[in-house]
Write an enzyme that holds these catalytic residues in place. Structure first.
Site, short mmCIF file in Angstrom:
data_model
loop_
_atom_site.label_atom_id
_atom_site.label_comp_id
_atom_site.label_asym_id
_atom_site.label_seq_id
_atom_site.Cartn_x
_atom_site.Cartn_y
_atom_site.Cartn_z
N CYS A 111 19.99 41.58 0.90
CA CYS A 111 20.05 41.49 2.37
C CYS A 111 18.73 41.02 2.99
O CYS A 111 18.70 40.70 4.18
CB CYS A 111 20.46 42.83 2.94
SG CYS A 111 21.96 43.47 2.19
N HIS A 247 18.69 42.94 9.92
CA HIS A 247 19.88 42.87 9.05
C HIS A 247 20.96 43.82 9.60
O HIS A 247 20.68 44.97 9.94
CB HIS A 247 19.49 43.25 7.63
CG HIS A 247 20.66 43.54 6.75
ND1 HIS A 247 21.74 42.68 6.67
CD2 HIS A 247 20.95 44.60 5.95
CE1 HIS A 247 22.63 43.21 5.84
NE2 HIS A 247 22.19 44.36 5.40
N ASN A 277 28.99 44.01 7.16
CA ASN A 277 27.68 43.70 6.57
C ASN A 277 27.84 42.45 5.70
O ASN A 277 28.51 42.49 4.68
CB ASN A 277 27.24 44.91 5.74
CG ASN A 277 25.91 44.72 5.04
OD1 ASN A 277 25.45 43.60 4.87
ND2 ASN A 277 25.32 45.81 4.63
N1 ACO Z 1 36.68 57.17 4.97
C1 ACO Z 1 36.83 58.48 5.12
N2 ACO Z 1 36.04 59.39 4.51
C2 ACO Z 1 35.06 58.91 3.71
C3 ACO Z 1 34.84 57.54 3.51
C4 ACO Z 1 35.71 56.66 4.16
N3 ACO Z 1 35.59 55.32 4.04
N4 ACO Z 1 33.80 57.38 2.68
C5 ACO Z 1 33.35 58.59 2.37
N5 ACO Z 1 34.13 59.55 2.99
C6 ACO Z 1 34.01 60.99 2.95
C7 ACO Z 1 33.25 61.46 1.73
O1 ACO Z 1 34.11 61.61 0.62
C8 ACO Z 1 32.73 62.80 2.22
O2 ACO Z 1 33.77 63.76 2.16
P1 ACO Z 1 33.45 65.28 1.78
O3 ACO Z 1 32.53 65.77 2.88
O4 ACO Z 1 34.78 65.90 1.78
O5 ACO Z 1 32.76 65.22 0.46
C9 ACO Z 1 32.43 62.54 3.69
O6 ACO Z 1 33.23 61.42 4.06
C10 ACO Z 1 30.98 62.23 3.98
O7 ACO Z 1 30.54 61.27 3.03
P2 ACO Z 1 29.08 60.70 3.07
O8 ACO Z 1 28.89 59.75 1.93
O9 ACO Z 1 28.12 61.85 3.20
O10 ACO Z 1 29.11 59.89 4.46
P3 ACO Z 1 27.95 59.31 5.26
O11 ACO Z 1 27.83 59.98 6.56
O12 ACO Z 1 26.68 59.22 4.43
O13 ACO Z 1 28.46 57.85 5.55
C11 ACO Z 1 28.03 55.62 4.81
C12 ACO Z 1 28.70 56.96 4.46
C13 ACO Z 1 28.71 55.04 6.03
C14 ACO Z 1 28.21 54.70 3.61
C15 ACO Z 1 26.52 55.85 5.09
O14 ACO Z 1 25.93 56.60 4.04
C16 ACO Z 1 25.79 54.58 5.28
O15 ACO Z 1 26.00 53.84 6.20
N6 ACO Z 1 24.84 54.26 4.38
C17 ACO Z 1 24.14 53.00 4.40
C18 ACO Z 1 24.84 52.09 3.43
C19 ACO Z 1 24.73 50.64 3.76
O16 ACO Z 1 24.45 50.22 4.87
N7 ACO Z 1 24.99 49.85 2.75
C20 ACO Z 1 25.06 48.43 2.90
C21 ACO Z 1 24.47 47.72 1.75
S1 ACO Z 1 22.72 47.91 1.69
C22 ACO Z 1 22.13 47.22 3.06
O17 ACO Z 1 22.74 46.37 3.64
C23 ACO Z 1 20.85 47.70 3.52
#
Ligand code: ACO
Length: 322
Positions: A111, A247, A277
């Site tokens: 990215c 980004h 993204n």
């Molecule tokens: N839909 C519904 N529930 C979900 C989903 C989904 N798509 N994905 C995960 N969950 C659930 C999990 O299983 C978990 O359930 P539990 O509490 O029963 O165990 C709960 O939701 C919370 O999961 P987390 O992983 O803690 O959720 P979080 O708040 O961290 O959000 C996310 C996840 C959106 C991926 C976040 O961590 C994030 O945005 N991270 C950055 C990732 C990113 O931007 N990556 C892009 C590539 S790298 C870059 O571009 C920089």
């Protein structure tokens, strides 16, 4: 002298996949995706290839710059999702657009790719090599996505963005780039199926695999540091920056960065709600959008920041001159 943008272009595939469609594939909902990421929909390549999208974006940037393809001396293409391994995508784009006098090569810095491509073109200019460059970033992330993994398939989209750069009079800004290979495990895609040197067949994990929380923490910690380092290195005050073009990973990341550095979130333009993204392509797609909307004014100082897998993060300042 410094690299100045004189044309932008972008391309997004025609097929739009909204969150409700994703909720038919995995256990998720439109509300969950919007609240956690800000994303409402993404464009997904069907017939379009990475090269095709890159060439379409490049043609628009060249047209806006008002130059002929033969004037381009350098093409740097950022991608992590090229259609084929050889030849490189930049050479394929060169062929498609008829930039027959250009030197062309690819970089993969995930990215951060577009920002690093800009920094490289600027460094070539400063070294007296090349005066006109095309930098292009394109991704077909949907081909690397596991559509049964709700942790990742909600996030990514496909598309391309491009900019024509010219070496122009004006202050030369210094860029900042960092990497931390120790944290490479936080976002991987071991997309190779083949045979090793002993003739044994091997297959590894085929799709993007991500530790979302680690990526989130990395971005929220490192991007404010990056912004401060870019400003300090160039003796620029934060209030001189008109736009922070980041980004487009996640609206919560961008809002947290804005909060950390004490800026209003409207100075951080966002279009991830429409595209998801798109990795290296997200910054040039956004730049093209706000350029064509007439939001960028001559003399605006824009701070670009890319961050992502590697881990890599890179930033610079450019002065808008169109
Ligand atoms: N839909 C519904 N529930 C979900 C989903 C989904 N798509 N994905 C995960 N969950 C659930 C999990 O299983 C978990 O359930 P539990 O509490 O029963 O165990 C709960 O939701 C919370 O999961 P987390 O992983 O803690 O959720 P979080 O708040 O961290 O959000 C996310 C996840 C959106 C991926 C976040 O961590 C994030 O945005 N991270 C950055 C990732 C990113 O931007 N990556 C892009 C590539 S790298 C870059 O571009 C920089």
């Amino acid at each position: 002298m410094s690299a100045v943008i004189c044309g932008t272009g972008s391309y997004a595939p025609g097929y739009v996949m909204d969150n409700d469609r994703i909720a038919e594939l995995v256990e998720t909902s439109d509300t969950w995706i919007r609240e956690r990421t800000g994303i409402r929909q993404r464009h997904i390549a069907k017939a379009e290839t990475t090269t095709y999208m890159a060439a379409e974006a490049a043609k628009k940037a060249i047209e806006q710059a008002g130059i002929s393809p033969e004037e381009i001396e350098l093409i740097i293409m950022a991608t992590l999702s090229s259609d084929i391994i050889l030849p490189c995508s930049a050479c394929e784009v060169q062929k498609e657009i008829g930039a027959k006098n250009a030197a062309a090569f690819d970089i993969n810095a995930a990215c951060s790719g577009f920002v690093i491509a800009y920094n490289m073109a600027d460094a070539f200019f400063a070294a007296g090599q090349f005066k006109t460059a095309l930098i292009v970033a394109a991704e077909s992330l949907s081909h690397l996505t596991d559509w049964t993994d709700r942790n990742t398939c909600i996030l990514f989209g496909d598309g391309a963005g491009a900019a024509v750069l010219k070496n122009s009079p004006g202050k030369h800004f210094l860029s900042v780039t960092h990497s931390d290979g120790e944290k490479g495990w936080t976002l991987t895609c071991k997309n190779r199926l083949g045979t090793n040197a002993e003739g044994e067949k091997f297959s590894r994990e085929f799709y993007i695999d991500m530790n979302g929380q680690e990526i989130f923490k990395f971005a929220v910690r490192k991007v404010p540091e990056l912004i401060r380092e870019v400003l300090q290195k160039n003796g620029v005050q934060q209030e001189e920056i008109t736009w922070f073009v980041m980004h487009q990973a996640n609206c919560r990341i961008l809002e947290a960065v804005a909060r950390h550095i004490g800026e209003p979130s409207w100075k951080f333009p966002m279009n991830l709600q429409h595209y998801g993204n798109t990795s290296s392509a997200s910054i040039p797609i956004l730049l093209d959008e706000i350029n064509r909307q007439g939001k960028l004014k001559k003399g605006d100082k824009i701070l670009l920041a890319g961050f992502g897998a590697g881990q890599t993060w890179s930033g610079n300042i450019l002065v808008w001159d169109m």
